[in-house]
Design an enzyme around this catalytic site. Structure first.
Site, PDB file in Angstrom:
ATOM      1  N   ARG A 214       0.858  -1.184   0.000  1.00  0.00           N
ATOM      2  CA  ARG A 214       0.000   0.000   0.000  1.00  0.00           C
ATOM      3  C   ARG A 214       0.894   1.233   0.000  1.00  0.00           C
ATOM      4  O   ARG A 214       1.943   1.264   0.657  1.00  0.00           O
ATOM      5  CB  ARG A 214      -0.901   0.031   1.243  1.00  0.00           C
ATOM      6  CG  ARG A 214      -2.077  -0.937   1.175  1.00  0.00           C
ATOM      7  CD  ARG A 214      -3.087  -0.568   0.093  1.00  0.00           C
ATOM      8  NE  ARG A 214      -4.265  -1.449   0.052  1.00  0.00           N
ATOM      9  CZ  ARG A 214      -4.392  -2.483  -0.775  1.00  0.00           C
ATOM     10  NH1 ARG A 214      -3.431  -2.785  -1.637  1.00  0.00           N
ATOM     11  NH2 ARG A 214      -5.498  -3.206  -0.762  1.00  0.00           N
TER      12      ARG A 214
ATOM     13  N   HIS B 177      -0.883   0.003  -9.908  1.00  0.00           N
ATOM     14  CA  HIS B 177      -1.547  -0.948  -8.996  1.00  0.00           C
ATOM     15  C   HIS B 177      -1.995  -2.199  -9.784  1.00  0.00           C
ATOM     16  O   HIS B 177      -3.163  -2.571  -9.775  1.00  0.00           O
ATOM     17  CB  HIS B 177      -2.747  -0.293  -8.300  1.00  0.00           C
ATOM     18  CG  HIS B 177      -3.102  -0.995  -7.006  1.00  0.00           C
ATOM     19  ND1 HIS B 177      -3.495  -0.313  -5.873  1.00  0.00           N
ATOM     20  CD2 HIS B 177      -3.119  -2.304  -6.675  1.00  0.00           C
ATOM     21  CE1 HIS B 177      -3.745  -1.190  -4.904  1.00  0.00           C
ATOM     22  NE2 HIS B 177      -3.523  -2.409  -5.385  1.00  0.00           N
TER      23      HIS B 177
HETATM   24  N1  LIG Z   1      -0.506  -4.339  -5.157  1.00  0.00           N
HETATM   25  C1  LIG Z   1      -1.507  -5.191  -5.224  1.00  0.00           C
HETATM   26  O1  LIG Z   1      -2.048  -5.370  -6.298  1.00  0.00           O
HETATM   27  C2  LIG Z   1      -1.918  -5.959  -3.997  1.00  0.00           C
HETATM   28  C3  LIG Z   1      -2.686  -7.129  -4.165  1.00  0.00           C
HETATM   29  C4  LIG Z   1      -3.034  -7.844  -3.036  1.00  0.00           C
HETATM   30  C5  LIG Z   1      -2.650  -7.422  -1.779  1.00  0.00           C
HETATM   31  N2  LIG Z   1      -1.906  -6.290  -1.647  1.00  0.00           N
HETATM   32  C6  LIG Z   1      -1.469  -5.858  -0.303  1.00  0.00           C
HETATM   33  O2  LIG Z   1      -0.680  -6.892   0.267  1.00  0.00           O
HETATM   34  C7  LIG Z   1      -0.962  -6.948   1.676  1.00  0.00           C
HETATM   35  C8  LIG Z   1      -0.555  -8.305   2.225  1.00  0.00           C
HETATM   36  O3  LIG Z   1      -1.452  -9.303   1.785  1.00  0.00           O
HETATM   37  P1  LIG Z   1      -1.454 -10.766   2.432  1.00  0.00           P
HETATM   38  O4  LIG Z   1      -2.613 -11.505   1.870  1.00  0.00           O
HETATM   39  O5  LIG Z   1      -0.103 -11.385   2.332  1.00  0.00           O
HETATM   40  O6  LIG Z   1      -1.702 -10.389   3.983  1.00  0.00           O
HETATM   41  P2  LIG Z   1      -1.540 -11.304   5.282  1.00  0.00           P
HETATM   42  O7  LIG Z   1      -1.623 -12.752   4.901  1.00  0.00           O
HETATM   43  O8  LIG Z   1      -2.492 -10.773   6.280  1.00  0.00           O
HETATM   44  O9  LIG Z   1      -0.025 -11.031   5.764  1.00  0.00           O
HETATM   45  C9  LIG Z   1       0.325  -9.863   6.408  1.00  0.00           C
HETATM   46  C10 LIG Z   1       1.740 -10.036   6.961  1.00  0.00           C
HETATM   47  O10 LIG Z   1       2.175  -8.765   7.511  1.00  0.00           O
HETATM   48  C11 LIG Z   1       2.661  -8.970   8.830  1.00  0.00           C
HETATM   49  N3  LIG Z   1       2.413  -7.763   9.637  1.00  0.00           N
HETATM   50  C12 LIG Z   1       1.248  -7.104   9.828  1.00  0.00           C
HETATM   51  N4  LIG Z   1       1.423  -6.045  10.630  1.00  0.00           N
HETATM   52  C13 LIG Z   1       2.739  -6.038  10.958  1.00  0.00           C
HETATM   53  C14 LIG Z   1       3.545  -5.192  11.777  1.00  0.00           C
HETATM   54  N5  LIG Z   1       3.021  -4.141  12.415  1.00  0.00           N
HETATM   55  N6  LIG Z   1       4.852  -5.487  11.909  1.00  0.00           N
HETATM   56  C15 LIG Z   1       5.386  -6.575  11.285  1.00  0.00           C
HETATM   57  N7  LIG Z   1       4.680  -7.412  10.500  1.00  0.00           N
HETATM   58  C16 LIG Z   1       3.370  -7.142  10.337  1.00  0.00           C
HETATM   59  C17 LIG Z   1       1.886 -10.162   9.352  1.00  0.00           C
HETATM   60  O11 LIG Z   1       2.587 -10.724  10.441  1.00  0.00           O
HETATM   61  P3  LIG Z   1       2.100 -12.100  11.151  1.00  0.00           P
HETATM   62  O12 LIG Z   1       2.408 -13.203  10.151  1.00  0.00           O
HETATM   63  O13 LIG Z   1       2.924 -12.195  12.346  1.00  0.00           O
HETATM   64  O14 LIG Z   1       0.628 -11.946  11.384  1.00  0.00           O
HETATM   65  C18 LIG Z   1       1.844 -11.047   8.106  1.00  0.00           C
HETATM   66  O15 LIG Z   1       3.036 -11.771   7.985  1.00  0.00           O
HETATM   67  C19 LIG Z   1      -2.459  -6.653   1.742  1.00  0.00           C
HETATM   68  O16 LIG Z   1      -2.813  -6.147   3.008  1.00  0.00           O
HETATM   69  C20 LIG Z   1      -2.644  -5.614   0.646  1.00  0.00           C
HETATM   70  O17 LIG Z   1      -2.544  -4.325   1.182  1.00  0.00           O
HETATM   71  C21 LIG Z   1      -1.533  -5.559  -2.729  1.00  0.00           C
END
Ligand SMILES: NC(=O)c1ccc[n+]([C@@H]2O[C@H](COP(=O)([O-])OP(=O)(O)OC[C@H]3O[C@@H](n4cnc5c(N)ncnc54)[C@H](OP(=O)(O)O)[C@@H]3O)[C@@H](O)[C@H]2O)c1
Length: 307
Positions: free
Chosen positions: A222, A270
């Site tokens: 993001r 994006h």
């Molecule tokens: N550019 C694009 O087209 C696109 C597409 C899809 C998603 N995204 C973005 O990608 C993000 C991640 O997606 P995902 O499905 O992988 O999410 P996810 O499965 O919820 O993984 C989030 C990861 O971030 C870690 N995290 C969260 N808060 C943290 C903090 N304060 N300090 C350290 N680590 C932290 C979590 O730690 P834990 O493992 O310990 O919980 C987890 O490992 C989404 O939220 C979205 O914003 C972008």
């Protein structure tokens, strides 16, 4: 079963057709038609009045992985699970995009492009792979997929998250206390964190200064996790070699923004991993069926943590 569907505007009919095909017995209302108490709502960046008009009884599905927009809606009903997309076809796309960006940085293709423009023939000495650490901020569904995609190339892989990760071949760093040592040996920094109170503005001047000289930043999470001025300053002073950016604080990126024409910035609109309608609908329909049978589902958002 009543379902309220509010997908991205320009994809309304494709979502409706896919959902009707996956759940033929459901009565589906396409927003702005809205039953007062649908069983389920499937939404993407919903308008503020949606939850004033419709109070979903069983679950709210977010039609994307990032939930920060949904969680910021004041009228979001309490006590109803919010469920996000998990992978649903995005992980493979993210693996491709990040691998491309990391290899481009490692093989110095931007430097070769500059040499080409200058008509200069000059092979560069190879970078030792053990010295080219790839650090993944956020090791959830997408961060893990990116690590899997990068594994065959043999870079030292490191991941930073809130909880300790056990993943073969990936060194785990946890929390603010270990952020400095994580960044210090990260030559390509890949951001796959959710946008939360804790992560917004995380990639600032101090974080960039903690990266080794010549590092490359890839933000596919993001835009608000990065402090734009600090990134530009770190590029301009030569501390960072480049940035690959797919997400921005304001989207579309405003025409006058310095990222557009910065020689060390590669940007995409994006587009690194888009929601695939068929995959997403299959996942959501499968979870609805499980919920109807009283079975647990994954992907429930922890509202207090913000992801
Ligand atoms: N550019 C694009 O087209 C696109 C597409 C899809 C998603 N995204 C973005 O990608 C993000 C991640 O997606 P995902 O499905 O992988 O999410 P996810 O499965 O919820 O993984 C989030 C990861 O971030 C870690 N995290 C969260 N808060 C943290 C903090 N304060 N300090 C350290 N680590 C932290 C979590 O730690 P834990 O493992 O310990 O919980 C987890 O490992 C989404 O939220 C979205 O914003 C972008």
């Amino acid at each position: 079963m009543q379902i309220l569907l509010q997908p991205p505007r320009d994809e309304r009919h494709a979502w409706l057709a896919a959902l009707a095909g996956a759940l033929p017995d459901a009565a589906i209302s396409l927003w702005p038609d809205a039953p007062a108490t649908p069983d389920y709502a499937l939404v993407w960046k919903p308008p503020a009045d949606l939850f004033a008009r419709a109070r979903p009884a069983k679950a709210i599905f977010n039609l994307g992985a990032g939930v920060e927009v949904l969680l910021a809606i004041p009228a979001l009903p309490d006590g109803v699970p919010v469920i996000r997309l998990e992978d649903a076809g995005m992980a493979a796309q993210m693996g491709e995009y990040v691998t491309l960006a990391v290899l481009r940085a490692y093989r110095e293709l931007d430097a070769y492009a500059a040499q080409q423009r200058a008509g200069r023939w000059q092979p560069r000495p190879p970078i030792a792979k053990p010295a080219f650490g790839v650090g993944i901020l956020g090791f959830g569904v997408l961060g893990r997929a990116v690590a899997d995609a990068l594994a065959p190339f043999g870079f030292p892989l490191r991941a930073w998250s809130l909880s300790r990760q056990r993943s073969p071949g990936v060194e785990s760093f946890v929390g603010r206390a270990e952020l400095g040592s994580f960044l210090a040996a990260t030559q390509a920094l890949v951001c796959l964190l959710p946008s939360t109170r804790e992560t917004r503005g995380l990639l600032d001047r101090a974080a960039f200064a903690a990266l080794p000289r010549g590092a490359h930043v890839v933000n596919v999470a993001r835009g608000d996790i990065v402090v734009d001025e600090d990134l530009i300053a770190a590029l301009d002073c030569g501390h960072l070699a480049g940035a690959t950016l797919d997400v921005f604080r304001t989207e579309p990126l405003p025409s006058g923004h310095p990222f557009w024409h910065h020689p060390q910035v590669t940007l995409t609109p994006h587009a690194s991993a888009v929601t695939l309608i068929e995959d997403a609908v299959l996942q959501v329909a499968g979870k609805i069926r499980r919920l109807e049978r009283g079975e647990p589902v994954t992907g429930i958002v922890d509202r207090a943590r913000g992801y």
